[in-house]
Design a protein around this motif. Structure first.
Motif, PDB file in Angstrom:
ATOM      1  N   ALA A   1      35.394  69.980  41.488  1.00 42.27           N
ATOM      2  CA  ALA A   1      36.794  70.423  41.477  1.00 42.27           C
ATOM      3  C   ALA A   1      37.028  71.500  42.529  1.00 42.27           C
ATOM      4  O   ALA A   1      38.045  71.488  43.228  1.00 42.27           O
ATOM      5  N   ALA A   2      36.085  72.425  42.664  1.00 46.86           N
ATOM      6  CA  ALA A   2      36.232  73.495  43.657  1.00 46.86           C
ATOM      7  C   ALA A   2      36.231  72.934  45.068  1.00 46.86           C
ATOM      8  O   ALA A   2      37.021  73.352  45.916  1.00 46.86           O
ATOM      9  N   LEU A   3      35.358  71.980  45.333  1.00 47.40           N
ATOM     10  CA  LEU A   3      35.261  71.412  46.685  1.00 47.40           C
ATOM     11  C   LEU A   3      36.409  70.458  47.005  1.00 47.40           C
ATOM     12  O   LEU A   3      36.757  70.285  48.170  1.00 47.40           O
ATOM     13  N   SER A   4      36.990  69.837  45.998  1.00 45.48           N
ATOM     14  CA  SER A   4      38.041  68.847  46.260  1.00 45.48           C
ATOM     15  C   SER A   4      39.278  69.467  46.896  1.00 45.48           C
ATOM     16  O   SER A   4      40.049  68.773  47.539  1.00 45.48           O
ATOM     17  N   GLY A   5      39.446  70.766  46.767  1.00 44.88           N
ATOM     18  CA  GLY A   5      40.593  71.421  47.378  1.00 44.88           C
ATOM     19  C   GLY A   5      40.335  71.954  48.772  1.00 44.88           C
ATOM     20  O   GLY A   5      41.228  72.533  49.387  1.00 44.88           O
ATOM     21  N   VAL A   6      39.149  71.746  49.296  1.00 48.92           N
ATOM     22  CA  VAL A   6      38.795  72.271  50.614  1.00 48.92           C
ATOM     23  C   VAL A   6      39.094  71.215  51.680  1.00 48.92           C
ATOM     24  O   VAL A   6      38.611  70.084  51.590  1.00 48.92           O
ATOM     25  N   PRO A   7      39.902  71.554  52.692  1.00 49.49           N
ATOM     26  CA  PRO A   7      40.204  70.586  53.758  1.00 49.49           C
ATOM     27  C   PRO A   7      38.928  70.102  54.447  1.00 49.49           C
ATOM     28  O   PRO A   7      38.007  70.879  54.703  1.00 49.49           O
ATOM     29  N   GLY A   8      38.870  68.805  54.723  1.00 51.55           N
ATOM     30  CA  GLY A   8      37.736  68.220  55.424  1.00 51.55           C
ATOM     31  C   GLY A   8      36.596  67.807  54.519  1.00 51.55           C
ATOM     32  O   GLY A   8      35.585  67.295  54.984  1.00 51.55           O
ATOM     33  N   ILE A   9      36.741  68.033  53.198  1.00 55.66           N
ATOM     34  CA  ILE A   9      35.703  67.671  52.229  1.00 55.66           C
ATOM     35  C   ILE A   9      36.272  66.636  51.278  1.00 55.66           C
ATOM     36  O   ILE A   9      37.396  66.756  50.795  1.00 55.66           O
TER      37      ILE A   9
END
Length: 115
Positions: A34-42
């Motif tokens: 969930a934390a990574l899903s909001g990071v652009p390019g990931i």
């Protein structure tokens, strides 16, 4: 400079890095995803989808983590593994065991994405 077959160059907006998250605790795996899903390019990959890198929560038992690396490496067929480590000594041990990179567990999602 060596060639990394898992590196995908190009515009991150059109070519996201696909990350598979592995953790012994489903709650931890879900939170990391969930934390990574909001990071652009990931883009977070499901367990059956192709990924470019594996983010592995090595847990809090240092000796079990090193055994875990040895189990993960053959199963992932050369997929680079980024491990979450407890501290610098743990990170060094994980790197010696074969992970490609290590980041301390308290790192932010942006820091994980950068790693």
């Amino acid at each position: 400079m060596s060639h990394n077959p898992n590196f995908r160059g190009g515009d991150v907006a059109t070519t996201p890095t696909r990350v598979r998250v592995v953790a012994a605790d489903n709650l931890v795996a879900d939170a990391l995803g969930a934390a990574l899903s909001g990071v652009p390019g990931i883009e977070v990959a499901d367990s059956d989808e192709t990924a470019h890198v594996l983010l592995w929560d090595s847990g809090s038992d240092k000796s079990a983590a090193q055994r875990g690396v040895q189990q993960l490496l053959p199963a992932e067929n050369g997929l680079p593994i980024l491990a979450l480590a407890l501290d610098e000594a743990h990170a060094t041990a994980l790197l010696s065991a074969g992970v490609r990179g290590a980041v301390q567990r308290q790192a932010s999602a942006v820091r994980l994405a950068a790693a």
